[in-house]
Scaffold this motif. Structure first.
Motif, PDB file in Angstrom:
ATOM      1  N   TYR A 292       0.838  -1.211   0.000  1.00 21.66           N
ATOM      2  CA  TYR A 292       0.000   0.000   0.000  1.00 21.66           C
ATOM      3  C   TYR A 292       0.865   1.251   0.000  1.00 21.66           C
ATOM      4  O   TYR A 292       0.606   2.202  -0.744  1.00 21.66           O
ATOM      5  CB  TYR A 292      -0.925  -0.010   1.216  1.00 21.66           C
ATOM      6  N   GLU A 293       1.909   1.261   0.815  1.00 24.85           N
ATOM      7  CA  GLU A 293       2.810   2.415   0.882  1.00 24.85           C
ATOM      8  C   GLU A 293       3.516   2.627  -0.459  1.00 24.85           C
ATOM      9  O   GLU A 293       3.717   3.764  -0.891  1.00 24.85           O
ATOM     10  CB  GLU A 293       3.833   2.247   2.008  1.00 24.85           C
TER      11      GLU A 293
ATOM     12  N   LYS B  28       1.044   4.154  -2.778  1.00 27.43           N
ATOM     13  CA  LYS B  28       0.822   5.537  -2.363  1.00 27.43           C
ATOM     14  C   LYS B  28       1.979   6.429  -2.818  1.00 27.43           C
ATOM     15  O   LYS B  28       1.765   7.526  -3.344  1.00 27.43           O
ATOM     16  CB  LYS B  28       0.678   5.582  -0.841  1.00 27.43           C
TER      17      LYS B  28
END
Length: 143
Positions: A73-74, A77
């Protein structure tokens, strides 16, 4: 009035395959068997697995994410942030380009206006003087 069916009719009686429904001990292991139903598995043969309830399954889905999922997810992002900054930079460059072109057009228009204003009207005929006067009026209304 509704007629009631007696309980002794075949619909209500359970079928019996043998004379006795008592269980008997088969071996020293302690397993029992019914004489009428020897195919039924005993508790030693299988383990009953119940499906999860809807609420339990939803609670588990909403639980904490694993470290790999958090890292993924990071990464997404950060990638999206990079894309956004690149897009903003490209947009700024386009805006500057548009502004530069607008200034160039304004400079060309000012040069043409100056040529019209400084034109010598002595060599013009009446029709040309009238057209020149109209152009001067348009120039004055723009400024």
């Amino acid at each position: 009035m509704i007629a009631r069916k007696p309980k002794r009719q075949p619909k209500w009686r359970t079928p019996r395959t043998s004379e006795s429904s008592k269980r008997t001990k088969l071996s020293s292991s302690g397993t029992y068997s019914s004489e009428g139903n020897n195919d039924t598995p005993t508790s030693d043969e299988f383990e009953l697995i119940c499906p999860k309830g809807t609420k339990t399954a939803k609670r588990k889905e909403k639980g904490k994410a694993t470290a790999a999922e958090v890292e993924e997810y990071e990464a997404f992002k950060a990638n999206d942030l990079r894309k956004m900054t690149i897009m903003e930079t490209v947009n700024d460059i386009h805006q500057k380009d548009i502004e530069t072109r607008r200034r160039e057009l304004e400079a060309k228009q000012a040069e043409m206006d100056l040529q019209v204003i400084l034109a010598d009207t002595e060599k013009m005929n009446d029709a040309q003087r009238m057209a020149h006067a109209k152009l001067l009026e348009k120039i004055m209304t723009r400024n």
